[in-house]
Design an enzyme around this catalytic site. Sequence first.
Site, PDB file in Angstrom:
ATOM      1  N   ASN A 139       0.639  -1.719   0.008  1.00  0.00           N
ATOM      2  CA  ASN A 139       0.002  -0.030  -0.121  1.00  0.00           C
ATOM      3  C   ASN A 139       0.851   1.078  -0.086  1.00  0.00           C
ATOM      4  OD1 ASN A 139       1.442   0.148   2.668  1.00  0.00           O
ATOM      5  ND2 ASN A 139      -1.200   0.539   3.711  1.00  0.00           N
ATOM      6  N   THR A 142       5.092   2.577   4.277  1.00  0.00           N
ATOM      7  CA  THR A 142       6.202   3.168   3.963  1.00  0.00           C
ATOM      8  C   THR A 142       7.051   2.622   3.143  1.00  0.00           C
ATOM      9  OG1 THR A 142       6.691   0.560   5.230  1.00  0.00           O
ATOM     10  CG2 THR A 142       6.694   2.289   6.578  1.00  0.00           C
ATOM     11  N   ASP A 163      -4.272  -3.354   0.550  1.00  0.00           N
ATOM     12  CA  ASP A 163      -3.725  -2.803   1.885  1.00  0.00           C
ATOM     13  C   ASP A 163      -4.685  -4.032   2.299  1.00  0.00           C
ATOM     14  OD1 ASP A 163      -4.070  -2.965   4.113  1.00  0.00           O
ATOM     15  OD2 ASP A 163      -4.410  -0.512   4.125  1.00  0.00           O
ATOM     16  N   THR A 197      -2.728  -4.038  10.997  1.00  0.00           N
ATOM     17  CA  THR A 197      -2.230  -5.049  10.027  1.00  0.00           C
ATOM     18  C   THR A 197      -1.829  -6.356  10.195  1.00  0.00           C
ATOM     19  OG1 THR A 197      -2.173  -3.149   9.418  1.00  0.00           O
ATOM     20  CG2 THR A 197      -0.164  -4.420   8.476  1.00  0.00           C
ATOM     21  N   LYS A 210      -4.290 -20.939   3.175  1.00  0.00           N
ATOM     22  CA  LYS A 210      -5.586 -21.731   3.643  1.00  0.00           C
ATOM     23  C   LYS A 210      -6.362 -22.689   1.983  1.00  0.00           C
ATOM     24  CE  LYS A 210      -9.673 -23.240   5.546  1.00  0.00           C
ATOM     25  NZ  LYS A 210     -11.045 -22.624   7.049  1.00  0.00           N
ATOM     26  N   TYR A 250       3.296  -2.566  17.993  1.00  0.00           N
ATOM     27  CA  TYR A 250       3.982  -3.404  17.210  1.00  0.00           C
ATOM     28  C   TYR A 250       4.870  -4.799  17.504  1.00  0.00           C
ATOM     29  CZ  TYR A 250       7.973  -4.621  13.661  1.00  0.00           C
ATOM     30  OH  TYR A 250       8.940  -5.283  13.217  1.00  0.00           O
ATOM     31  N   THR A 280      18.616  -5.432  10.937  1.00  0.00           N
ATOM     32  CA  THR A 280      18.423  -5.065   9.362  1.00  0.00           C
ATOM     33  C   THR A 280      19.375  -4.166   8.938  1.00  0.00           C
ATOM     34  OG1 THR A 280      17.398  -7.729   9.510  1.00  0.00           O
ATOM     35  CG2 THR A 280      18.631  -7.032   7.243  1.00  0.00           C
ATOM     36  N   ARG A 291      15.913   4.568  12.517  1.00  0.00           N
ATOM     37  CA  ARG A 291      16.541   2.859  12.957  1.00  0.00           C
ATOM     38  C   ARG A 291      18.176   3.933  12.864  1.00  0.00           C
ATOM     39  NH1 ARG A 291      13.607  -2.157  10.280  1.00  0.00           N
ATOM     40  NH2 ARG A 291      13.530   0.172   8.330  1.00  0.00           N
TER      41      ARG A 291
END
Length: 430
Positions: A139, A142, A163, A197, A210, A250, A280, A291
């Site tokens: 979407n 980010t 989304d 989300t 499934k 989160y 990472t 980050r």
Amino acid sequence: MAPSPLKTLDKDGSEITTVGFNRFGFDCEVPLNTLRSLYLRSHYVVPTDAANAQDLDEEALESEHARFTGGNELYQSKSIYHPETHSISYTTLSRFPPVKLLPPTQRKRILVTGGAGFVGSHLVDRLMLLGHDVTVLDNFFTGSKTTVNHWVGHPNFELVRHDIVQPFMIECDQIYHLACPASPPHYQFNAVKTIKTSFMGTLNMLGLAKRTKARFLISSTSEVYGDPEVHPQSEEYWGHVNPIGPRACYDEGKRVAETLTYGFQRQDGVDVRVARIFNTYGPRMNPYDGRVVSNFIVQALKGEDMTVYGDGNQTRSFQYIHDLIDGLIALMNANESRPVNIGNGEEFTIGEFAELVRDIVEKVQEEDGVKPARRVQIVHKPIPTDDPQKRRPDTTRAWESLQWKPRWTVRMGLEEMVRYYKARMAEGSI
């Protein structure tokens, strides 16, 4: 004289020329230079301006690019950045990079949610070069189209703006479920959306797995361990998480996503994989996502003082993006359904890491003939709420089950990332 090619050594001192492996019936080995040609040079941009275009030394420019791309210039576009108007003229790639020609029995239909994000785009590059059919759902909260636009138009590739909070129907063999904001400023921007989300998105993708009998891999996180009381953290540790703090949307979102994943496995027999990803870093990481690695590199390259939160004694371990992609692909194709930590056991205090980044930035600047006006200083600010004091993975299970361990040293990965951000600054995109 032409610049010498970029040479990368692994933890054992051997040169890295390929990434990936051929295990578990899945060959994911590709040349490192081919991957680098997709991200490490200037962002598909030849910086120039109208006034000096006739003076541009194309031969010198190509020679500099060849240092990073190893003969893959044929597959590079020539989009032009105009500094005087701060504008860019985009073009598509001259030619798509060569991808493996797989027989239909070996070619998999692979869905990657969040495939335009930092981790997702590197996974997409690898899967595309391997010759599989790849569909990206994103979407673009980010993520960015620029991370995957070099594949748009390829017959094996499809990009869908969607989304995953809403259901999505497609036929597929494997699902890499990576969609979720991962940096604190992004996931705290809309906490309700983040946990929605994690829960609704995972519910929808598990329902798709499934229905299609696809193998499902979810990218969980080391944040499920919270501020750990056990060090290093093994997969058996249940965690120490504040369920009502600013990071809970989160942390608890990923924990409930894991619960949901194993609910589908037990109740409906869905073939699931859970990757707990530790810190990472690498090219294409958003320079403004808050980050620590991107913050330090961008501040140092701009000549700004580097910000360390707290006293700098909190520890982190950092893995390079190519090691993570190797781990994700190994887990997807191996016979291991328990959670698996994927991270680097090398541990740094944040203070030590800031000094290492500063040293590498200075090394790259010196090699490129850039002399900073002054040496960047390290400054301290108050530590954020619920910031973990220690974080290091126990990767015993990854080695025993996947034969996976990190190959890239932190120093080699940082040098490549510094060059990436330096190229972005030169073209005007940072």
